[in-house]
Design a protein around this motif. Sequence first.
Motif, PDB file in Angstrom:
ATOM      1  N   SER A  67       0.978  -1.150   0.128  1.00  0.00           N
ATOM      2  CA  SER A  67      -0.056   0.095   0.092  1.00  0.00           C
ATOM      3  C   SER A  67       0.449   1.449  -0.079  1.00  0.00           C
ATOM      4  O   SER A  67       2.061   0.547   0.521  1.00  0.00           O
ATOM      5  N   PRO A  68      -0.027   2.687  -0.481  1.00  0.00           N
ATOM      6  CA  PRO A  68       0.913   4.009  -0.841  1.00  0.00           C
ATOM      7  C   PRO A  68       1.387   3.849   1.239  1.00  0.00           C
ATOM      8  O   PRO A  68       2.472   5.265   1.084  1.00  0.00           O
ATOM      9  N   VAL A  69       0.904   3.730   2.404  1.00  0.00           N
ATOM     10  CA  VAL A  69       1.453   3.706   3.352  1.00  0.00           C
ATOM     11  C   VAL A  69       2.608   3.879   4.253  1.00  0.00           C
ATOM     12  O   VAL A  69       3.127   2.183   3.744  1.00  0.00           O
ATOM     13  N   SER A  70       3.477   4.139   4.703  1.00  0.00           N
ATOM     14  CA  SER A  70       4.399   3.744   5.706  1.00  0.00           C
ATOM     15  C   SER A  70       4.223   3.340   6.483  1.00  0.00           C
ATOM     16  O   SER A  70       5.348   2.463   7.596  1.00  0.00           O
ATOM     17  N   LYS A  71       3.200   3.445   7.265  1.00  0.00           N
ATOM     18  CA  LYS A  71       2.875   2.266   8.637  1.00  0.00           C
ATOM     19  C   LYS A  71       1.808   1.406   8.237  1.00  0.00           C
ATOM     20  O   LYS A  71       0.574   1.917   7.829  1.00  0.00           O
ATOM     21  N   VAL A  72       2.015   0.213   8.896  1.00  0.00           N
ATOM     22  CA  VAL A  72       1.161  -1.185   8.499  1.00  0.00           C
ATOM     23  C   VAL A  72      -0.008  -1.903  10.265  1.00  0.00           C
ATOM     24  O   VAL A  72       1.761  -2.401  10.663  1.00  0.00           O
ATOM     25  N   TYR A  73      -0.462  -2.272  10.336  1.00  0.00           N
ATOM     26  CA  TYR A  73      -0.988  -3.089  12.146  1.00  0.00           C
ATOM     27  C   TYR A  73      -1.613  -3.926  11.260  1.00  0.00           C
ATOM     28  O   TYR A  73      -2.183  -4.968  10.099  1.00  0.00           O
ATOM     29  N   THR A  74      -1.095  -5.295  12.280  1.00  0.00           N
ATOM     30  CA  THR A  74      -1.692  -6.408  12.163  1.00  0.00           C
ATOM     31  C   THR A  74      -1.811  -7.987  10.560  1.00  0.00           C
ATOM     32  O   THR A  74      -1.483  -7.927  10.880  1.00  0.00           O
ATOM     33  N   SER A  75      -2.829  -6.946   9.352  1.00  0.00           N
ATOM     34  CA  SER A  75      -2.491  -8.560   8.453  1.00  0.00           C
ATOM     35  C   SER A  75      -0.772  -8.353   7.969  1.00  0.00           C
ATOM     36  O   SER A  75      -0.429  -9.524   8.475  1.00  0.00           O
ATOM     37  N   VAL A  76      -0.109  -7.403   7.822  1.00  0.00           N
ATOM     38  CA  VAL A  76       1.106  -6.961   6.953  1.00  0.00           C
ATOM     39  C   VAL A  76       2.600  -7.777   8.224  1.00  0.00           C
ATOM     40  O   VAL A  76       2.575  -9.081   7.231  1.00  0.00           O
ATOM     41  N   LEU A 123      -1.566 -14.193  13.665  1.00  0.00           N
ATOM     42  CA  LEU A 123      -1.540 -15.089  12.541  1.00  0.00           C
ATOM     43  C   LEU A 123      -2.253 -16.005  13.307  1.00  0.00           C
ATOM     44  O   LEU A 123      -3.310 -16.574  12.824  1.00  0.00           O
ATOM     45  N   LYS A 124      -1.625 -16.956  14.658  1.00  0.00           N
ATOM     46  CA  LYS A 124      -2.293 -18.157  14.923  1.00  0.00           C
ATOM     47  C   LYS A 124      -3.868 -17.494  15.403  1.00  0.00           C
ATOM     48  O   LYS A 124      -4.925 -18.582  15.293  1.00  0.00           O
ATOM     49  N   CYS A 125      -4.103 -16.908  16.392  1.00  0.00           N
ATOM     50  CA  CYS A 125      -5.794 -16.536  16.515  1.00  0.00           C
ATOM     51  C   CYS A 125      -6.357 -16.425  15.596  1.00  0.00           C
ATOM     52  O   CYS A 125      -6.955 -16.681  16.142  1.00  0.00           O
ATOM     53  N   ILE A 126      -5.796 -16.006  14.556  1.00  0.00           N
ATOM     54  CA  ILE A 126      -6.777 -15.341  13.070  1.00  0.00           C
ATOM     55  C   ILE A 126      -6.966 -16.598  13.091  1.00  0.00           C
ATOM     56  O   ILE A 126      -8.172 -17.222  12.797  1.00  0.00           O
TER      57      ILE A 126
END
Length: 329
Positions: free
Chosen positions: A206-215, A232-235
Amino acid sequence: MTTGGVEEKNKKKKTACVTGGNGYIAAALIKVLLEKGYAVKTTVRNPDDRAKNSHLKVLQALGPLEVYRADLDAEGSFDDAVAGCDYAFLIAAPVNLTSDNPEKDQIEPSLRGILNVMMSCVKSGTVRRVVLTSSAGVVCIRPLEGDSHVLDEESWSNLDYVTAEKPPIWGYVVSKVLVEKEALRSAQENDISMVSLCPVLIVGASPVSKVYTSVPAALSLLSGDEAAFEMLKCIEKTYGGVQVVDLDDLCRAQLFVAETETASGRYVCCGFNTTVVEMARSGHLLEKPRVCLSSTKLVREGFEFKVKTLDDTYDGLIKYGKTLGILPW
């Protein structure tokens, strides 16, 4: 001399509003829309926050992009952003996964926010279709015995089960279910065309420089980030597998259901179903998904996923992870 070129030049660009422009999904969708020739209006809570909004300045080089101040809690604050738009992509939503009081911090703000934005769409008088980006969490969190379950748009997460079992993201799941149902009710009452997309674990650049959770979660097997791996295991435990969609495919699907006049109702958006073991090719977790989410409806109506395998997903994801510093090598 033909007038085709003049007509094309004078033809008004389609305009789309994308809420939550400094978010991971919204930023990627804005990029796709601009590349497709749309004029885009997006909303952020604080346009003066350069750190959070720097990517929007970069995206403005691709085409007409206006940034508006709006807050989900402020009634009418989305009016200007939605005014004159052909499509409204509702992505902004409160996310508070660690709250001790999900009812107050997650569920109630989410419901206020969706009603606020929906009323702005009603007042605009121009919006042809509202596209709500929901979550697979509204589909598959329910009591299921055994394996080999295939769930689609007909399935809803069971809120009695969710509130009784209280998985780690129970407040988020409840909020997503109630928001989707409330948005649909509002659309029907006000005669607005609305569709909802229910994406699974979203990965991709994505164009954003900060990501959370999924990546970070998807890259945790390579990064060694234990907290991200636990996520990831919780998902997998909560969803009965690891269902994945590439971010580019999600954005294409959002545009597809907006532009396809016959699109209606809900759409599961899942590129493929896998497990932590398959991703790691080792371990003692699920060897195959207990639950598979089906995007048959979306595909049947003409959409094609470009990313259909783990290898295809990780080719681009690893490069993005290096850019973000999640992967140091």
